[in-house]
Design an enzyme around this catalytic site. Structure first.
Site, short mmCIF file in Angstrom:
data_model
loop_
_atom_site.label_atom_id
_atom_site.label_comp_id
_atom_site.label_asym_id
_atom_site.label_seq_id
_atom_site.Cartn_x
_atom_site.Cartn_y
_atom_site.Cartn_z
N ARG A 171 0.73 -1.13 0.35
CA ARG A 171 0.06 0.17 -0.09
C ARG A 171 1.09 1.55 -0.28
O ARG A 171 0.45 2.28 -0.35
CB ARG A 171 -0.86 0.02 1.37
CG ARG A 171 -1.88 -1.09 1.39
CD ARG A 171 -2.73 -0.97 2.64
NE ARG A 171 -3.14 0.54 2.88
CZ ARG A 171 -4.25 0.46 2.91
NH1 ARG A 171 -4.97 0.32 1.76
NH2 ARG A 171 -4.37 2.35 4.06
N ARG A 175 9.99 5.56 -3.43
CA ARG A 175 10.39 6.07 -4.24
C ARG A 175 11.27 7.05 -4.69
O ARG A 175 12.17 7.70 -3.27
CB ARG A 175 9.19 7.42 -4.60
CG ARG A 175 8.38 8.45 -3.99
CD ARG A 175 7.54 9.60 -4.28
NE ARG A 175 5.74 8.81 -4.50
CZ ARG A 175 5.30 9.73 -3.51
NH1 ARG A 175 5.56 9.87 -2.02
NH2 ARG A 175 4.27 9.30 -3.28
N ARG A 248 -9.42 -6.83 12.85
CA ARG A 248 -8.33 -6.00 13.87
C ARG A 248 -9.25 -4.55 14.63
O ARG A 248 -9.84 -3.84 13.92
CB ARG A 248 -6.94 -5.91 13.40
CG ARG A 248 -5.61 -5.51 14.11
CD ARG A 248 -5.10 -6.28 14.63
NE ARG A 248 -4.87 -5.55 15.44
CZ ARG A 248 -4.01 -6.85 16.64
NH1 ARG A 248 -5.30 -7.68 17.09
NH2 ARG A 248 -3.07 -5.28 17.90
N ARG A 279 -0.06 5.14 16.59
CA ARG A 279 0.57 6.32 15.92
C ARG A 279 -0.41 7.74 17.16
O ARG A 279 -1.91 7.45 17.68
CB ARG A 279 -0.23 7.56 14.68
CG ARG A 279 -2.13 6.55 14.15
CD ARG A 279 -1.69 6.63 12.74
NE ARG A 279 -3.27 5.59 12.26
CZ ARG A 279 -3.47 5.38 10.88
NH1 ARG A 279 -2.92 5.60 9.86
NH2 ARG A 279 -4.66 4.70 11.03
N GLU A 299 -3.91 6.46 18.76
CA GLU A 299 -4.33 5.62 18.38
C GLU A 299 -3.40 3.52 19.10
O GLU A 299 -2.88 3.78 18.30
CB GLU A 299 -4.15 5.10 16.91
CG GLU A 299 -5.28 4.44 16.31
CD GLU A 299 -5.15 4.91 14.73
OE1 GLU A 299 -5.50 5.82 13.89
OE2 GLU A 299 -5.31 3.24 14.03
N TYR A 347 -9.65 -5.01 3.02
CA TYR A 347 -9.32 -3.76 2.91
C TYR A 347 -9.71 -2.80 1.74
O TYR A 347 -8.65 -1.94 1.84
CB TYR A 347 -7.73 -4.27 3.48
CG TYR A 347 -6.53 -2.90 4.48
CD1 TYR A 347 -7.16 -1.80 4.02
CD2 TYR A 347 -5.75 -3.18 4.65
CE1 TYR A 347 -6.23 -0.94 5.89
CE2 TYR A 347 -4.33 -3.04 5.03
CZ TYR A 347 -5.28 -1.97 5.67
OH TYR A 347 -4.73 -0.70 6.26
N ASP A 349 -10.25 0.80 0.55
CA ASP A 349 -10.14 2.44 0.92
C ASP A 349 -11.56 3.34 1.10
O ASP A 349 -12.43 2.88 -0.04
CB ASP A 349 -8.55 3.38 0.13
CG ASP A 349 -7.54 3.07 0.89
OD1 ASP A 349 -7.49 2.64 1.97
OD2 ASP A 349 -6.35 3.29 0.23
N1 UDP Z 1 3.01 0.26 7.75
C1 UDP Z 1 4.14 0.86 8.77
N2 UDP Z 1 5.33 1.70 8.65
C2 UDP Z 1 4.51 2.91 9.04
C3 UDP Z 1 3.67 2.88 8.53
C4 UDP Z 1 2.64 1.45 8.01
O1 UDP Z 1 5.09 -0.63 8.43
O2 UDP Z 1 4.69 4.00 9.89
C5 UDP Z 1 2.41 -0.50 7.00
C6 UDP Z 1 2.12 -0.68 8.19
O3 UDP Z 1 2.34 -2.87 7.76
C7 UDP Z 1 0.47 -1.22 8.13
C8 UDP Z 1 0.45 -0.98 6.47
O4 UDP Z 1 1.95 -0.17 6.20
O5 UDP Z 1 -0.31 -2.17 8.22
C9 UDP Z 1 0.11 0.30 5.86
O6 UDP Z 1 -0.14 1.39 6.45
P1 UDP Z 1 -1.64 2.34 5.27
O7 UDP Z 1 -0.45 3.82 6.68
O8 UDP Z 1 -1.88 2.16 4.73
O9 UDP Z 1 -2.67 1.46 7.13
P2 UDP Z 1 -3.61 2.35 7.48
O10 UDP Z 1 -3.98 4.02 7.57
O11 UDP Z 1 -5.18 1.65 6.49
O12 UDP Z 1 -4.05 1.85 8.85
#
Ligand code: UDP
Length: 364
Positions: A171, A175, A248, A279, A299, A347, A349
């Protein structure tokens, strides 16, 4: 029959479907267990700050049709998501880009960064990644995996990275330019005034019952509608007869602080395993707010059990196979449709949910 459609769940799928069906002249009623509409996109005003009650929702899409659609219901600001990661008090930019590589290794050019990653990939010996750990090592090498991915992912999902599907980490963009935009999509922003007014507008001409459980409601009102659009958990609809799907959950701790700027960014990820939350959200920064106070949310990922909110489907092989069994039952129902993250056990968006709901509405 009083209604053409009984729509179960006032989340994004439900409100788009209700809006489209009502527009097409169908009589709809929408139910939700919660005391408000909007599902997990629900936002509310606290101290003049728009608070994302169920986690940060940044609208982003490549789909012009969806972008034009949602813009009919709200004006979007120019917010670009640029979360930062805190690993043991070192700050890194996300997604993985030249700023991250520079901080991690001191490299300055894309060639230097590629050489670092290639060397670490070679050392890992991985050619065809089979799980999230292998996928991460293959994409970005061991340093980034260990500092920015492993701890965050294992607390987020409550299991070892070796036991998670590779797609989750794909996801995130990777880059080799100095660009901290978390998304690759051409359209992005946060609705001015939050998401709740969008749901309100979509449901304007539709009957809504809150604090109403579908199973109780339908037991008391059998045959009230010709068709049902069900956006709750698909396994629950069928009484979990093949066994329960796994989800989850999350727990949010929100507080008001007497400072105008707590962390200087809307989202700071805590990527080490030892910090219990994943976070911290400072909501005002989604809307460039300059209020005297601030609202922050910690969170915490949580194990899911019945009664808690199922935020994320766990799309590993076992659960996907189980979902297929429920999907086969669902396909056999002429008068019930399943939609959304829980109804389709995906999952998704927000943009994908809207696209699915529009497709569905056109189809029926
Ligand atoms: N992820 C990570 N480190 C980060 C942010 C995300 O390893 O700092 C990984 C983690 O496995 C997460 C996935 O990337 O579940 C997808 O992150 P995203 O931000 O898309 O998750 P969401 O906002 O949907 O919870």
């Amino acid at each position: 029959m009083k209604y053409d459609y009984l729509i179960v769940g006032a989340g994004l799928f439900g409100v788009v479907a209700a809006h489209e069906m009502t527009k097409a002249g169908k009589k709809c009623i929408v139910l939700d267990r919660r005391g408000h509409i909007g599902g997990n996109i629900y936002t509310e005003d606290v101290e003049g700050i728009c608070v994302h009650k169920y986690g940060p929702h940044i609208f982003h899409t490549k789909n012009k049709k969806v972008w034009d659609y949602i813009n009919k219901f709200a004006e979007f600001n120019h917010y670009i998501n640029m979360p930062v990661a805190n690993y043991k008090n070192e700050i890194y930019n996300l997604p993985f880009n030249m700023n991250t590589f520079n901080k991690m290794w001191g490299v300055k050019t894309p060639d230097e960064a590629r050489a670092m990653i290639d060397a670490q990939r070679l050392k890992s010996g991985i050619k065809e990644p089979k799980n999230l750990e292998e996928q991460a090592l293959f994409l970005v090498g061991r340093d980034i995996y260990e500092k920015l991915i492993k701890g965050y992912t294992e607390k987020q999902w409550g299991r070892d990275c070796k036991d998670l599907p590779p797609f989750i980490i794909k996801r995130l963009p990777l880059r080799f330019v100095y660009d901290n935009n978390y998304f690759d999509d051409p359209f992005q922003g946060i609705p001015v005034g939050g998401y709740t007014p969008i749901a309100e507008k979509m449901l304007e001409n539709c009957e809504v019952r809150l604090n109403t459980d579908y199973f109780d409601f339908i037991a008391r009102n059998p045959g009230i509608a010709k068709k049902t659009v069900y956006t709750g958990a698909i396994d629950e609809f069928f009484g979990c007869r093949f066994g329960a799907l796994e989800y989850r959950s999350l727990r949010f701790e929100t507080k008001i602080l007497p400072t105008d700027n707590y962390q200087g960014n809307a989202i700071v990820n805590y990527t080490e395993r030892e910090v219990p939350y994943t976070r911290v959200i400072e909501h005002k920064h989604f809307a460039f707010g300059n209020q005297p106070n601030t609202v922050i949310t910690h969170e915490y990922p949580a194990a899911w059990e019945r009664g808690l909110e199922p935020y994320y489907p766990i799309n590993d092989e076992r659960n996907n196979a189980l979902y297929e069994k429920y999907k086969a039952l669902a396909d056999g129902q002429d008068d019930v449709y399943f939609g959304g993250r829980l109804g389709q056990y995906k999952y998704f968006d927000m943009d994908k949910v809207i696209a699915e709901a529009l497709d569905f509405s056109e189809r029926v």
